[in-house]
Motif scaffolding. Structure first.
Motif, PDB file in Angstrom:
ATOM      1  N   ASP A  82       0.915  -1.271  -0.083  1.00 47.96           N
ATOM      2  CA  ASP A  82       0.480   0.374  -0.426  1.00 47.96           C
ATOM      3  C   ASP A  82       1.001   0.909  -0.425  1.00 47.96           C
ATOM      4  O   ASP A  82       0.578   2.046   0.436  1.00 47.96           O
ATOM      5  CB  ASP A  82      -0.638  -0.150   1.247  1.00 47.96           C
ATOM      6  CG  ASP A  82      -1.949   0.716   1.114  1.00 47.96           C
ATOM      7  OD1 ASP A  82      -2.298   1.990  -0.337  1.00 47.96           O
ATOM      8  OD2 ASP A  82      -2.663   1.208   2.274  1.00 47.96           O
ATOM      9  N   THR A  83       1.799   1.030  -0.619  1.00 42.06           N
ATOM     10  CA  THR A  83       2.658   2.554  -0.788  1.00 42.06           C
ATOM     11  C   THR A  83       3.415   2.606  -2.561  1.00 42.06           C
ATOM     12  O   THR A  83       3.869   2.711  -3.037  1.00 42.06           O
ATOM     13  CB  THR A  83       4.382   2.158  -0.905  1.00 42.06           C
ATOM     14  OG1 THR A  83       4.233   1.593  -0.869  1.00 42.06           O
ATOM     15  CG2 THR A  83       3.979   1.911   1.640  1.00 42.06           C
ATOM     16  N   TYR A  99       7.656   7.343   7.092  1.00 39.56           N
ATOM     17  CA  TYR A  99       6.671   8.052   6.190  1.00 39.56           C
ATOM     18  C   TYR A  99       7.401   7.904   5.338  1.00 39.56           C
ATOM     19  O   TYR A  99       8.481   8.176   4.263  1.00 39.56           O
ATOM     20  CB  TYR A  99       6.932   9.432   6.285  1.00 39.56           C
ATOM     21  CG  TYR A  99       6.155   9.939   7.674  1.00 39.56           C
ATOM     22  CD1 TYR A  99       5.059  10.879   7.709  1.00 39.56           C
ATOM     23  CD2 TYR A  99       6.554   9.795   8.773  1.00 39.56           C
ATOM     24  CE1 TYR A  99       4.316  10.922   8.757  1.00 39.56           C
ATOM     25  CE2 TYR A  99       6.077  10.549   9.657  1.00 39.56           C
ATOM     26  CZ  TYR A  99       4.984  10.869   9.582  1.00 39.56           C
ATOM     27  OH  TYR A  99       3.977  10.960  10.966  1.00 39.56           O
ATOM     28  N   SER A 101       6.309   8.463   0.449  1.00 38.74           N
ATOM     29  CA  SER A 101       5.665   9.592  -0.642  1.00 38.74           C
ATOM     30  C   SER A 101       5.694   8.624  -1.594  1.00 38.74           C
ATOM     31  O   SER A 101       6.329   8.283  -2.299  1.00 38.74           O
ATOM     32  CB  SER A 101       6.695  10.670  -0.964  1.00 38.74           C
ATOM     33  OG  SER A 101       8.013  11.286   0.027  1.00 38.74           O
ATOM     34  N   ASN A 102       4.423   8.586  -1.890  1.00 36.70           N
ATOM     35  CA  ASN A 102       3.250   7.944  -2.799  1.00 36.70           C
ATOM     36  C   ASN A 102       2.788   8.174  -3.698  1.00 36.70           C
ATOM     37  O   ASN A 102       1.930   9.105  -3.779  1.00 36.70           O
ATOM     38  CB  ASN A 102       2.805   6.903  -2.278  1.00 36.70           C
ATOM     39  CG  ASN A 102       3.008   6.536  -1.019  1.00 36.70           C
ATOM     40  OD1 ASN A 102       4.058   5.661  -0.471  1.00 36.70           O
ATOM     41  ND2 ASN A 102       2.332   6.495   0.093  1.00 36.70           N
ATOM     42  N   ASP A 105      -0.855   7.640  -6.092  1.00 38.11           N
ATOM     43  CA  ASP A 105      -2.103   8.455  -5.382  1.00 38.11           C
ATOM     44  C   ASP A 105      -1.507   8.831  -4.613  1.00 38.11           C
ATOM     45  O   ASP A 105      -3.047   9.622  -4.477  1.00 38.11           O
ATOM     46  CB  ASP A 105      -2.736   7.009  -4.405  1.00 38.11           C
ATOM     47  CG  ASP A 105      -1.754   6.459  -2.782  1.00 38.11           C
ATOM     48  OD1 ASP A 105      -0.812   7.513  -3.263  1.00 38.11           O
ATOM     49  OD2 ASP A 105      -2.008   6.297  -2.639  1.00 38.11           O
ATOM     50  N   THR A 107       0.364  10.703  -2.043  1.00 32.84           N
ATOM     51  CA  THR A 107      -0.463  10.231  -0.168  1.00 32.84           C
ATOM     52  C   THR A 107       1.230  10.212  -0.010  1.00 32.84           C
ATOM     53  O   THR A 107       1.908  10.030  -0.423  1.00 32.84           O
ATOM     54  CB  THR A 107      -1.092   9.561  -0.670  1.00 32.84           C
ATOM     55  OG1 THR A 107      -0.670   8.102  -0.131  1.00 32.84           O
ATOM     56  CG2 THR A 107      -2.535   8.917  -0.665  1.00 32.84           C
ATOM     57  N   GLY A 109       2.513   8.048   2.772  1.00 33.22           N
ATOM     58  CA  GLY A 109       1.759   7.261   3.885  1.00 33.22           C
ATOM     59  C   GLY A 109       3.055   6.655   5.011  1.00 33.22           C
ATOM     60  O   GLY A 109       3.447   7.570   5.458  1.00 33.22           O
ATOM     61  N   VAL A 118       0.978   0.561   7.049  1.00 31.89           N
ATOM     62  CA  VAL A 118       1.055   1.371   6.781  1.00 31.89           C
ATOM     63  C   VAL A 118      -0.778   1.944   7.450  1.00 31.89           C
ATOM     64  O   VAL A 118      -1.648   1.005   7.125  1.00 31.89           O
ATOM     65  CB  VAL A 118       0.428   2.314   4.849  1.00 31.89           C
ATOM     66  CG1 VAL A 118      -0.976   3.306   4.887  1.00 31.89           C
ATOM     67  CG2 VAL A 118       1.903   1.726   4.227  1.00 31.89           C
ATOM     68  N   LYS A 120      -1.764   4.762   8.519  1.00 32.66           N
ATOM     69  CA  LYS A 120      -2.859   6.576   7.488  1.00 32.66           C
ATOM     70  C   LYS A 120      -2.490   6.605   6.462  1.00 32.66           C
ATOM     71  O   LYS A 120      -0.549   7.029   6.107  1.00 32.66           O
ATOM     72  CB  LYS A 120      -2.360   6.906   8.864  1.00 32.66           C
ATOM     73  CG  LYS A 120      -3.796   8.154   8.943  1.00 32.66           C
ATOM     74  CD  LYS A 120      -3.641   9.457  10.066  1.00 32.66           C
ATOM     75  CE  LYS A 120      -3.867  10.303   9.877  1.00 32.66           C
ATOM     76  NZ  LYS A 120      -4.245  11.632  10.735  1.00 32.66           N
ATOM     77  N   LYS A 121      -3.031   7.289   5.469  1.00 34.33           N
ATOM     78  CA  LYS A 121      -1.971   8.646   4.807  1.00 34.33           C
ATOM     79  C   LYS A 121      -3.314   9.523   4.676  1.00 34.33           C
ATOM     80  O   LYS A 121      -4.203   9.813   5.204  1.00 34.33           O
ATOM     81  CB  LYS A 121      -3.216   7.761   3.045  1.00 34.33           C
ATOM     82  CG  LYS A 121      -1.712   6.453   2.579  1.00 34.33           C
ATOM     83  CD  LYS A 121      -2.361   6.130   1.286  1.00 34.33           C
ATOM     84  CE  LYS A 121      -1.663   4.654   1.019  1.00 34.33           C
ATOM     85  NZ  LYS A 121      -2.059   4.090  -0.196  1.00 34.33           N
ATOM     86  N   LYS A 123      -3.653  12.840   2.212  1.00 35.68           N
ATOM     87  CA  LYS A 123      -3.741  13.429   0.675  1.00 35.68           C
ATOM     88  C   LYS A 123      -2.579  14.908   0.080  1.00 35.68           C
ATOM     89  O   LYS A 123      -2.780  15.641   1.121  1.00 35.68           O
ATOM     90  CB  LYS A 123      -5.072  14.032   0.563  1.00 35.68           C
ATOM     91  CG  LYS A 123      -5.666  14.146  -1.107  1.00 35.68           C
ATOM     92  CD  LYS A 123      -5.319  12.676  -1.881  1.00 35.68           C
ATOM     93  CE  LYS A 123      -5.248  12.893  -3.809  1.00 35.68           C
ATOM     94  NZ  LYS A 123      -4.873  11.491  -4.207  1.00 35.68           N
TER      95      LYS A 123
END
Length: 336
Positions: A82-83, A99, A101-102, A105, A107, A109, A118, A120-121, A123
């Motif tokens: 989920d990254t 953390y 940097s995605n 999407d 976000t 993470g 993960v 929390k994300k 935006k």
């Protein structure tokens, strides 16, 4: 990170680089290599060190995964999913989290190291990339490269508390613990910007001279120097943080990206997409020389330096033209 496809090298720079290689010999030697979960042939990005746990955290951008590697046995102990399109990674020792940097999407993470997932994300703007942590202020600064912005995260609340907008794509930011300032590359304008983390305002903008496309950045806070990787004309620029001006330009191999400084050895390393780690030596704060372009497999983007062992880590996505997913470990050869 900006795509390292804008290669420009003059015959003069090539001549200088070739001379340096011939005079210096090899500055690194391979210690070991170990496979990563893959998939093979997919691009990697930033690395960060967790000195407390002896972990290396590696972003596998094109796989959308982040690896936590225990450096004592050189073994992957967790694959964080989920990254999507993970580029930057930043570790927080006192909070036992990091953390990501995605970029896919848009976000940021929040990864709990105890749970290795993960939790929390956040935006953000477009294509979050490099990041830096201003510890006294409990703030994370994330460059939203295509969004032309710098996102500011309160790491105690895990909330975005502000965003600074620029008229340029933003390159790598770095926090200076001595000046207590955050620096960020404005890579479309060839500008070095200064942020006051107390007020989160831009307090200075300075030209980086003939450096074009200043994306990567590393700091020598003790001597008030910044090292910039200039992607559009393959230069390593030394920037005087007191005079707010560049003081040296040295040739890089094609396609420079991540740059790191080993203060203990006075060495600067730059990962170059063409298949090299460009290596420089700091003779003193005002004088620098190139040691060599140490050959590594094609398509390298990033590296990390262990300040205690002086080992250099760089992920590979290909070897001898074949796709791989592998971490290479090199040891510094000194006395040069």
């Amino acid at each position: 990170m900006r795509r390292a496809a804008l290669f420009f090298t003059t015959a003069c720079l090539l001549g200088i680089a070739a001379t340096d290689v011939a005079q210096s010999g090899s500055t690194l030697k391979r210690v070991t290599a170990f496979d990563l979960p893959g998939p093979a042939g997919k691009r990697f990005d930033y690395l960060t060190m967790d000195d407390d746990d002896h972990y290396l955290i590696s972003a596998h951008l094109a796989a959308g995964q982040t690896y936590v590697i225990d450096l004592r046995p050189n073994r992957v102990i967790a694959v964080v999913t989920d990254t999507p399109g993970v580029e930057g990674v930043e570790y927080f020792p006192e909070l036992k989290k990091f953390y990501t940097s995605n970029a896919h999407d848009d976000t940021i993470g929040v990864v709990d190291l105890r749970q290795m997932k993960v939790v929390k994300k956040l935006k953000t703007e477009s294509k979050p990339d490099g990041s830096t942590y201003a510890a006294p202020f409990h703030k994370l600064y994330v460059s939203d490269e295509r969004g032309k912005a710098e996102a500011i995260v309160d790491v105690l609340k895990d909330e975005i508390v502000g965003t600074l907008h620029f008229d340029s794509e933003t390159g790598m930011p770095q926090y200076d613990p001595i000046a207590r300032k955050v620096y960020v590359n404005l890579q479309d304008q060839n500008i070095f910007a200064v942020i006051d983390p107390l007020t989160d305002t831009v307090v200075g903008r300075y030209s980086v001279g003939q450096c074009k496309g200043n994306h990567g950045m590393a700091l020598d806070p003790e001597h008030h120097r910044a090292f910039l990787a200039c992607q559009e004309n393959n230069l390593m620029t030394v920037f005087d943080l007191d005079k707010h001006a560049p003081i040296a330009f040295l040739p890089l191999a094609d396609g420079p990206d991540v740059i790191k400084f080993d203060a203990g050895l006075g060495r600067i390393y730059v990962a170059c997409y063409s298949g090299a780690l460009s290596v420089f030596h700091q003779d003193d704060p005002d004088h620098y020389r190139k040691l060599e372009d140490f050959r590594v497999p094609h398509a390298v983007h990033s590296l990390a330096v262990d300040p205690k062992t002086h080992r250099v880590y760089t992920p590979e996505q290909e070897e001898d033209g074949k796709p791989v997913a592998r971490m290479m470990v090199y040891e510094a050869v000194t006395g040069r």
